[in-house]
Design a protein around this motif. Structure first.
Motif, PDB file in Angstrom:
ATOM      1  N   ASP A   1      14.532  -5.087  20.547  1.00 28.09           N
ATOM      2  CA  ASP A   1      15.738  -5.910  20.706  1.00 28.09           C
ATOM      3  C   ASP A   1      15.944  -6.435  22.115  1.00 28.09           C
ATOM      4  N   ILE A   2      14.969  -6.259  23.011  1.00 24.29           N
ATOM      5  CA  ILE A   2      15.171  -6.711  24.385  1.00 24.29           C
ATOM      6  C   ILE A   2      14.289  -7.924  24.680  1.00 24.29           C
ATOM      7  N   GLY A   3      14.758  -8.737  25.618  1.00 25.36           N
ATOM      8  CA  GLY A   3      13.996  -9.905  26.018  1.00 25.36           C
ATOM      9  C   GLY A   3      13.813 -10.927  24.919  1.00 25.36           C
ATOM     10  N   LEU A   4      14.758 -11.026  24.004  1.00 26.39           N
ATOM     11  CA  LEU A   4      14.577 -11.925  22.862  1.00 26.39           C
ATOM     12  C   LEU A   4      14.728 -13.389  23.266  1.00 26.39           C
ATOM     13  N   GLU A   5      15.675 -13.672  24.153  1.00 24.25           N
ATOM     14  CA  GLU A   5      15.886 -15.051  24.608  1.00 24.25           C
ATOM     15  C   GLU A   5      15.190 -15.315  25.932  1.00 24.25           C
ATOM     16  N   LYS A   6      15.288 -14.368  26.827  1.00 19.49           N
ATOM     17  CA  LYS A   6      14.648 -14.468  28.137  1.00 19.49           C
ATOM     18  C   LYS A   6      13.801 -13.217  28.371  1.00 19.49           C
ATOM     19  N   PRO A   7      12.724 -13.327  29.139  1.00 18.80           N
ATOM     20  CA  PRO A   7      11.969 -12.128  29.518  1.00 18.80           C
ATOM     21  C   PRO A   7      12.872 -11.172  30.297  1.00 18.80           C
TER      22      PRO A   7
ATOM     23  N   GLY B   1       8.451 -21.332  32.248  1.00 17.96           N
ATOM     24  CA  GLY B   1       9.682 -22.048  32.519  1.00 17.96           C
ATOM     25  C   GLY B   1      10.964 -21.317  32.171  1.00 17.96           C
ATOM     26  N   LEU B   2      10.929 -19.993  32.161  1.00 18.29           N
ATOM     27  CA  LEU B   2      12.113 -19.207  31.838  1.00 18.29           C
ATOM     28  C   LEU B   2      12.465 -18.248  32.970  1.00 18.29           C
ATOM     29  N   ASP B   3      13.758 -18.083  33.224  1.00 17.93           N
ATOM     30  CA  ASP B   3      14.213 -17.080  34.171  1.00 17.93           C
ATOM     31  C   ASP B   3      14.058 -15.691  33.554  1.00 17.93           C
ATOM     32  N   THR B   4      14.028 -14.688  34.408  1.00 16.82           N
ATOM     33  CA  THR B   4      13.834 -13.308  33.959  1.00 16.82           C
ATOM     34  C   THR B   4      15.058 -12.469  34.267  1.00 16.82           C
ATOM     35  N   GLU B   5      15.496 -11.679  33.306  1.00 15.26           N
ATOM     36  CA  GLU B   5      16.597 -10.743  33.505  1.00 15.26           C
ATOM     37  C   GLU B   5      16.050  -9.387  33.933  1.00 15.26           C
ATOM     38  N   THR B   6      16.925  -8.531  34.445  1.00 15.51           N
ATOM     39  CA  THR B   6      16.524  -7.183  34.834  1.00 15.51           C
ATOM     40  C   THR B   6      17.517  -6.160  34.304  1.00 15.51           C
ATOM     41  N   ALA B   7      17.020  -4.951  34.071  1.00 13.75           N
ATOM     42  CA  ALA B   7      17.858  -3.820  33.665  1.00 13.75           C
ATOM     43  C   ALA B   7      17.098  -2.555  34.011  1.00 13.75           C
ATOM     44  N   THR B   8      17.823  -1.467  34.184  1.00  9.03           N
ATOM     45  CA  THR B   8      17.142  -0.194  34.392  1.00  9.03           C
ATOM     46  C   THR B   8      16.968   0.503  33.047  1.00  9.03           C
ATOM     47  N   TYR B   9      16.012   1.416  33.014  1.00 10.95           N
ATOM     48  CA  TYR B   9      15.754   2.241  31.836  1.00 10.95           C
ATOM     49  C   TYR B   9      17.028   2.964  31.419  1.00 10.95           C
ATOM     50  N   GLN B  10      17.744   3.491  32.398  1.00 15.49           N
ATOM     51  CA  GLN B  10      18.980   4.215  32.098  1.00 15.49           C
ATOM     52  C   GLN B  10      20.028   3.294  31.489  1.00 15.49           C
ATOM     53  N   GLN B  11      20.190   2.097  32.034  1.00 14.15           N
ATOM     54  CA  GLN B  11      21.178   1.160  31.504  1.00 14.15           C
ATOM     55  C   GLN B  11      20.929   0.843  30.036  1.00 14.15           C
ATOM     56  N   LEU B  12      19.667   0.639  29.666  1.00 10.62           N
ATOM     57  CA  LEU B  12      19.348   0.291  28.286  1.00 10.62           C
ATOM     58  C   LEU B  12      19.644   1.453  27.335  1.00 10.62           C
ATOM     59  N   PHE B  13      19.312   2.670  27.753  1.00  8.97           N
ATOM     60  CA  PHE B  13      19.606   3.829  26.908  1.00  8.97           C
ATOM     61  C   PHE B  13      21.110   4.011  26.739  1.00  8.97           C
ATOM     62  N   GLU B  14      21.849   3.826  27.832  1.00 12.64           N
ATOM     63  CA  GLU B  14      23.303   4.011  27.743  1.00 12.64           C
ATOM     64  C   GLU B  14      23.946   2.904  26.902  1.00 12.64           C
ATOM     65  N   GLN B  15      23.466   1.659  27.056  1.00 14.13           N
ATOM     66  CA  GLN B  15      24.049   0.539  26.316  1.00 14.13           C
ATOM     67  C   GLN B  15      23.723   0.611  24.827  1.00 14.13           C
TER      68      GLN B  15
ATOM     69  N   ILE C   1      12.821  -7.491  32.729  1.00  9.51           N
ATOM     70  CA  ILE C   1      12.065  -6.481  33.463  1.00  9.51           C
ATOM     71  C   ILE C   1      12.894  -5.203  33.494  1.00  9.51           C
ATOM     72  N   VAL C   2      12.331  -4.140  32.952  1.00  9.21           N
ATOM     73  CA  VAL C   2      12.985  -2.836  32.891  1.00  9.21           C
ATOM     74  C   VAL C   2      12.388  -1.959  33.982  1.00  9.21           C
ATOM     75  N   SER C   3      13.230  -1.390  34.833  1.00  9.88           N
ATOM     76  CA  SER C   3      12.736  -0.608  35.975  1.00  9.88           C
ATOM     77  C   SER C   3      13.284   0.808  35.968  1.00  9.88           C
ATOM     78  N   HIS C   4      12.751   1.616  36.875  1.00  9.49           N
ATOM     79  CA  HIS C   4      13.207   2.987  37.113  1.00  9.49           C
ATOM     80  C   HIS C   4      13.060   3.881  35.884  1.00  9.49           C
ATOM     81  N   PHE C   5      11.831   3.943  35.389  1.00  9.08           N
ATOM     82  CA  PHE C   5      11.507   4.878  34.313  1.00  9.08           C
ATOM     83  C   PHE C   5      11.651   6.311  34.831  1.00  9.08           C
ATOM     84  N   PRO C   6      11.805   7.305  33.942  1.00  9.95           N
ATOM     85  CA  PRO C   6      11.930   8.695  34.407  1.00  9.95           C
ATOM     86  C   PRO C   6      10.758   9.121  35.284  1.00  9.95           C
ATOM     87  N   ALA C   7      11.039   9.998  36.221  1.00  9.82           N
ATOM     88  CA  ALA C   7      10.005  10.474  37.149  1.00  9.82           C
ATOM     89  C   ALA C   7       8.832  11.093  36.410  1.00  9.82           C
ATOM     90  N   SER C   8       9.096  11.736  35.288  1.00  8.90           N
ATOM     91  CA  SER C   8       8.031  12.363  34.498  1.00  8.90           C
ATOM     92  C   SER C   8       7.136  11.337  33.823  1.00  8.90           C
TER      93      SER C   8
END
Length: 332
Positions: A213-219, A143-157, A221-228
């Motif tokens: 520290d991610i997904g504490l209130e809502k799930p 019953g919870l909505d899901t947020e999204t972020a990219t791998y790069q966004q999380l590292f930069e933030q 989804i982290v996308s676009h991991f490095p190609a390696s």
């Protein structure tokens, strides 16, 4: 006195059964076929970070007839992926599996060598399509909505760096400022100072400074991991990131998904790279699964797939501290 009792209460097990029923209803409503592939195989994975359990070898068996049938090791499957992709290549269409998987891994709060995995594949789905379906499943189950972020966004933030442009030196310096210098040095000793070392340092920083520290209130989804770190995923158009995503909730990794790589030669190359890295860090290289490769060469349809740890998700839903408290019995 030996404690023979279940690790989960009977009431929790009733809720667990209802949770499984909800999962099956979701896929039945989507028209996805449930399949049941073998837990045993003569083949296993080359993944550097996973180890399969070896459960039989002819040298350990007295009966001559049985020994002749089991001269090679048999492996408990870490995931039904290879068998499921063989079904996809045979024309199964959309499929899912809810069953046991096994990994030679630690026993802890969110780890068990035997666990329940939900894995599914959707033909002609892009990564974004599958992310949307994962979000729909999460909404249906908890019953919870899901947020999204990219791998790069999380590292930069959270760390102020672009992970796709980071160097060994910059990651080592950052690790030391965060108090993980000893572990960072070990990463470089094990994996070298080139891409393997960079990936090890990125994983160190992600798991220690971002993941909790991610997904504490809502799930999330982290996308676009490095190609390696693509594993068996296709690369994005920029070729520096992979069409791979992971689901997190309350700091716990729950799922790993890909827009699947269907180029067989690139797949074999990645397996060979895995084995080269396994050898470098002192692990035994694994033979490539030729039946899986033959299926890939016959034509895996364009698809996306994801594997989700059901015990972990149910643990969080029930607000329990560890997965043993939501499993019928704890191993060991």
């Amino acid at each position: 006195m030996t404690d023979w009792r279940p690790s989960a209460s009977i009431e929790t097990l009733r809720k667990r059964a209802a949770f499984f029923t909800s999962i099956r209803k979701f896929f039945a409503d989507c028209g996805v076929l449930e399949v049941d592939t073998p837990c045993l195989s003569a083949n296993t994975i080359t993944d550097v970070h996973l180890e399969a359990m070896v459960i039989a070898n002819g040298a350990d068996i007295d009966d001559e007839n049985v020994a002749n049938a089991c001269l090679s090791p048999l492996y408990l499957q870490t995931s039904p992926e290879y068998y499921m992709k063989r079904l996809l290549a045979a024309g199964s269409g959309d499929i899912y599996q809810l069953g046991k998987c096994f990994r030679h891994d630690e026993l802890g709060r969110i780890h068990s060598p035997e666990f329940t995995m939900l894995e599914w594949y959707r033909v002609n789905f892009t990564m974004d399509d599958l992310i949307n379906e994962v979000s729909a499943l999460v909404q249906a189950l908890i019953g919870l909505d899901t947020e999204t972020a990219t791998y790069q966004q999380l590292f930069e933030q959270q760390l102020g760096i672009n992970p796709h442009e980071a160097t060994t030196g910059s990651l080592l310096a950052l690790s030391k400022t965060k108090g993980f210098g000893e572990y960072a040095d070990r990463c470089l000793r094990d994996y070298g100072e080139h891409q393997g070392g960079i990936d090890a340092l990125l994983q160190l920083l992600f798991s220690t400074c971002i993941e909790p520290d991610i997904g504490l209130e809502k799930p999330i989804i982290v996308s676009h991991f490095p190609a390696s770190q693509a594993a068996l995923a296709k690369l994005a158009d920029d070729e520096r990131s992979a069409l791979r995503f992971e689901l997190y909730f309350q700091g716990v990794e729950l799922a790993n998904g890909y827009e699947e790589l269907i180029n067989t030669e690139q797949l074999v190359q990645r397996f060979n790279e895995d084995n080269a890295l396994r050898k470098r860090i002192g692990k035994v290289p694994k033979p490539i699964d030729n039946e899986f490769i033959a299926a890939m060469r016959s034509g895996l349809p364009a698809c996306s797939g994801v594997a989700l740890g059901v015990d972990r998700l149910f643990m969080l839903v029930e607000r329990k501290h560890d997965i043993a408290s939501v499993m019928p019995f704890q191993l060991g």
